[in-house]
Structures are given as C-alpha cells and as structure tokens.
Enzyme design. Structure first.
Site, PDB file in Angstrom:
ATOM      1  N   HIS A  79      56.614  69.003  56.267  1.00 24.86           N
ATOM      2  CA  HIS A  79      56.180  70.183  57.032  1.00 24.86           C
ATOM      3  C   HIS A  79      56.994  71.415  56.633  1.00 24.86           C
ATOM      4  CE1 HIS A  79      53.380  68.292  59.872  1.00 24.86           C
ATOM      5  NE2 HIS A  79      54.168  67.228  59.772  1.00 24.86           N
TER       6      HIS A  79
ATOM      7  N   CYS B 182      50.712  66.987  54.949  1.00 23.14           N
ATOM      8  CA  CYS B 182      50.750  65.655  55.576  1.00 23.14           C
ATOM      9  C   CYS B 182      49.370  65.005  55.612  1.00 23.14           C
ATOM     10  CB  CYS B 182      51.407  65.734  56.946  1.00 23.14           C
ATOM     11  SG  CYS B 182      53.184  65.983  56.800  1.00 23.14           S
TER      12      CYS B 182
ATOM     13  N   GLU C  98      56.476  74.407  57.665  1.00 21.98           N
ATOM     14  CA  GLU C  98      56.431  75.404  58.739  1.00 21.98           C
ATOM     15  C   GLU C  98      57.576  75.274  59.731  1.00 21.98           C
ATOM     16  OE1 GLU C  98      53.762  71.977  60.121  1.00 21.98           O
ATOM     17  OE2 GLU C  98      54.336  72.944  58.248  1.00 21.98           O
TER      18      GLU C  98
ATOM     19  N   SER D 211      47.558  93.539  78.316  1.00 26.40           N
ATOM     20  CA  SER D 211      46.594  94.533  78.795  1.00 26.40           C
ATOM     21  C   SER D 211      47.072  95.951  78.508  1.00 26.40           C
ATOM     22  CB  SER D 211      46.308  94.350  80.289  1.00 26.40           C
ATOM     23  OG  SER D 211      47.435  94.654  81.077  1.00 26.40           O
TER      24      SER D 211
END
Length: 509
Positions: free
Chosen positions: A167, A79, A169, A226
C-alpha cells in the site's frame, strides 16, 4: 479540460486514502465502485485499482472487464488490483501460508523502471494481504521484491500497466508518495495543476455558466462547508444567492446569534429563522437515532420550503455536500446497511421543484478549508470544528427534550471554551459533549445525588473518513470535568471517549 485519475473501488478500507494522496499531489481524482464504472472520458489520464477485503479466489469476488482499461490507459493495481490482473491474465494467486501484514523492505528494485524512480533498495513498504502472486505470465516483468514476497511489483511488458502488492498510500510506506507521483506524472503525464486557486477560478466560472441570472437558496449552518459554498456562489451570482440560517433549537449555546453576527461583514444576503419550537415538538417521544435524523430532515425541508417560497422565482437549492458524504452514501456492493443518513445527500421531495447545485461535492474537508483560505475567509470560520446537521439531537442519546438540550449546551460550551483557552481547539479535528441516557449515583456536599452523565468526545482526523481519539492533557480534562459538574445542574459525572473510527463512529448516533 480538467484531467483526472479514476480510482476503482473494490471495497478496500484504504481507497479513500489513495484518493487523498493523489489529491495531495495536485492531481484531481474520482472514486467509483467497480460495479458502477462511468463512461471513461477523454480527460482521464490513468486508472488505479484499489485493494479489497475479498480474495480473488472467492466465487463472489469483485469482477471487472479488464479490456476496458488494459492497453487503453496507464493502470496501477494495488494489492487486490494487482492479484486480480495477474490471475485474469494467466498468472497464479494462492493463499499465503501466513498473512502478510505490516512493514517489509524492498530487497530488489528493477533498475530504470519508471514506477520506482528515486526509490532505493531497502525502502520500507506496508503489506496487508492474505493472498500472494506465486507466478506471473511470460509477458509480465518482475520489478520489485521483498524478503517474503517475490512478486512485490510487476509491469506488463511494453505497456503502462503496473501493479504492487503493498500500500503506497499509507505513511508506513516511506516512499509511497514518490511511487504515486511517479505513476501520476511520469507514467500518466499529469500536469499537477489541481490547486485550491485553480478550483476557485474554474468553479466560479462553471457556476456563472450553469446558473446565469437564476436565483439560488442556500441553507447556511455557520460551518466550514456551507460557508465556503456560500462565498463561491456569492462571487459567482452575487445578490441572486439567498442564504437562510435556521435555528432548529439544536445548535450550540449562543450559536444562532453568533453566526449571524459573523456573517454580517461577508456581504451575504442572509435571513435568520427561529424554528426551535417546531423542531423540538416533532422530536418529543422519539428515541431511535435514524427516526430523529429523519424527523429533523423533514421539518427542516418544511421550514426551508416555507422560506424559499418567499423568494420569488427561485430555481436552485445549493448544498454544502462534500466528497466524503458522497462516498459514504454509495457502496461497492450496491444497496447496503445504512450507517447513518446524510442530511445533505439524496433527492429532494417532489414539492420543492428545485434543481440542486453542490459546488463542493468533489472536495475532501481539508480541501474545502484550503479553498476557503484562497477565498479569504477568516480562521474562525475555516477552523471551526465539523458539527452534525441534526445538531445536538444526535448527541443526546434517547429522547430529546428542551431540558436536555439546555444542559448539553452548557456542558458543551464549557468543554469547547476550555479547549480554546488551553490552545487545543485547533489541534482537535472535532470535539463535542454527549448526553448519556444513564444516571449515576454521586455525592455533592452532604447530599447523595442521582443525576446525569456527560461524555466528552475529541478526535484527530484529516477528513472524517477515519479518526483517532485525542490524547488531551489530564489537567485540561480534570478542569473541564470539574467545571461541568460544579456549574451545570443535573450533571454529576463526566467520562471521556477513547474509541477510534473505525470501529466506532465519531458521533454516537
């Protein structure tokens, strides 16, 4: 050497999605703002230019030096990236008479072009642009068109530079994954060896080389990030990892005891610290969300520093920072308005004198979960919903008090337990209850009440960058509402949040 793709971000809302699609094809990639481009290392296999909310015709539109990339690396412009290259190299870009947005179909595809291998005529693509390329230079070759966009894609002749005005994606582009794979594999020559198993192997080796015999402290939260960071470090340096789990008084009901119990069988060197009163005292009278975050962050550092000093000769602080934290903490326009402070991104105060190690800061959340699975972590840890670092403090709108925390903990426990009992917990990306700063009239028995309201939040997402509200069954919501109102004293109303991100955020503060 780890091969990689560099994605230059011109500000598109889809940039992170491009990165996710590349990673799904087992190719490592990094996002960098167009105005903060790193030195391109030999392991870079190709460059992708993202879209942008800007028009290339604007005076303040993002600008880069194309000579750094053109003819040196395979390039794919998407784009804005396509329009920018066309304009800079002699083509013409004009405003479309109507905004080209939504589904379209290819009515021309250049036979034998590598970018469109295995992509047929009539393939659906997703358009989202206000400008269009009206003329391409003589050394450009038209390689795809739609009914309304003649230059849907082009290649610069005798180069590996390609560009598309749609696009690939987004899932609406039905062959978008194929197009990206064509670019990554056939054009860039990527080997597609970026897997969770490969990440574990290389990361453990890198940690061993980096840390040697040094001691490391890590703040455990019980969350996915974590926990995975802890296991990676444990496998790399063993007992030299010292884990500290701080109870800030803002955890979910019974979470402190539960998390310590869950970690027992993992062999981690872990210490629990009860600091509830210290945190809650500093939140008294504080109502601003950013000030609450900063107060919690400050007290956490103080508590953590006290505990870290009890570990002799510690040199490193480990953090579970993941890639979306990093992305959201930088901007293509330089310093920008803060959406929220990330509790684990940024510098440490000088007095801590510790170096930082972040073994997960290149991974998206779903990649962290896959790495955790490769490490053998159990599902109750891998599948745990994300929980904000400041905990329930940012789910209590306004001032945080021990009474409000207790009420919210009870309501939240009823909510989460019902999701689990209904088999919905693993279908929801993140859920939590919000204590609203409003009171409403109600009737309980024969008495009029004027009590607090709770909002339920549940979203579907992949990595937290975007999210949609969950369409939970009405009967489940009704049961949760009924239990909260009947069992949690101080609550007489329950509402459900049906906002998506964007424009809303997942948390309310």
């Amino acid at each position: 050497m780890l091969e990689k793709i560099i994605i230059l971000d011109f500000g598109s809302q889809y940039t992170q999605l491009i990165a996710r699609r590349v990673r799904e094809l087992n190719v490592y990639c990094e996002i960098h703002p167009f105005n903060n481009i790193p030195e391109i290392s030999p392991d870079v296999k190709g460059i992708i230019f993202s879209g942008s909310p800007y028009s290339v015709r604007q005076e303040d539109a993002p600008q880069i030096d194309l000579t750094k990339f053109h003819l040196k690396f395979p390039v794919l412009g998407v784009c804005y990236g396509a329009q920018y290259m066309a304009q800079q190299l002699g083509g013409e870009v004009q405003a479309s008479s109507t905004r080209e947005y939504g589904r379209a179909n290819l009515n021309f595809v250049a036979s034998g072009n590598k970018l469109f291998k295995n992509i047929n005529l009539d393939s659906q693509v997703w358009m989202s642009h206000g400008d269009t390329i009206t003329k391409i230079p003589e050394n450009f070759e038209l390689i795809a068109s739609t009914d309304s966009v003649k230059v849907a894609a082009y290649q610069i002749k005798d180069t590996e530079t390609y560009a598309i005005q749609f696009h690939p994606e987004v899932t609406h582009s039905t062959d978008g994954k194929q197009l990206l794979e064509n670019f990554l594999v056939d054009i860039c020559g990527c080997s597609q060896e970026w897997t969770s198993e490969a990440f574990v192997e290389t990361t453990i080796a890198d940690l061993q080389a980096k840390l040697g015999n040094d001691k490391v402290v890590l703040a455990l939260s019980g969350g996915v990030d974590s926990s995975v960071a802890a296991i990676l470090l444990h496998k790399a340096i063993g007992k030299n990892l010292h884990c500290i789990f701080v109870d800030n008084g803002l955890l979910r009901k019974d979470e402190y005891e539960g998390v310590l119990e869950q970690y027992k069988h993992l062999g981690l060197n872990i210490k629990g610290v009860d600091a509830k009163e210290r945190f809650l005292s500093q939140l008294a009278g504080v109502t601003d969300p950013e000030l609450k975050r900063k107060a919690i962050g400050r007290v956490f550092i103080e508590v953590f520093d006290d505990e870290a000093h009890q570990v002799q000769d510690v040199k490193w602080l480990a953090q579970g920072t993941i890639y979306p934290d990093v992305i959201e903490s930088i901007s293509v326009n330089g310093p920008s308005a803060t959406i929220k402070s990330h509790h684990n991104v940024g510098g440490l105060p000088d007095f801590m004198k510790l170096q930082v190690v972040e073994p997960l800061n290149t991974l998206f959340k779903d990649e962290v979960r896959r790495v955790g699975t490769s490490l053998g972590l159990e599902h109750f840890i891998i599948g745990r919903h994300p929980f904000p670092g400041p905990g329930l403090a940012i789910r209590i709108l306004g001032e945080v008090t021990p009474e409000k925390v207790a009420i919210l903990q009870e309501a939240d426990a009823i909510y989460i337990n019902n999701l689990k009992e209904a088999g919905l917990y693993d279908k929801v990306w993140q859920a939590g209850a919000i204590f609203l700063p409003v009171q409403s009239v109600g009737v309980m028995g024969d008495e009029r009440t004027y009590e607090n309201a709770i909002c339920l939040r549940a979203v579907e997402s992949v990595d937290g960058m975007t999210a949609d509200w969950c369409h939970l069954p009405y009967n489940v919501l009704a049961k949760i509402s009924n239990e909260i109102i009947n069992k949690v004293k101080g609550i007489n109303r329950v509402v459900y949040d049906i906002s998506s991100k964007p424009p809303a955020t997942i948390e309310w503060e």
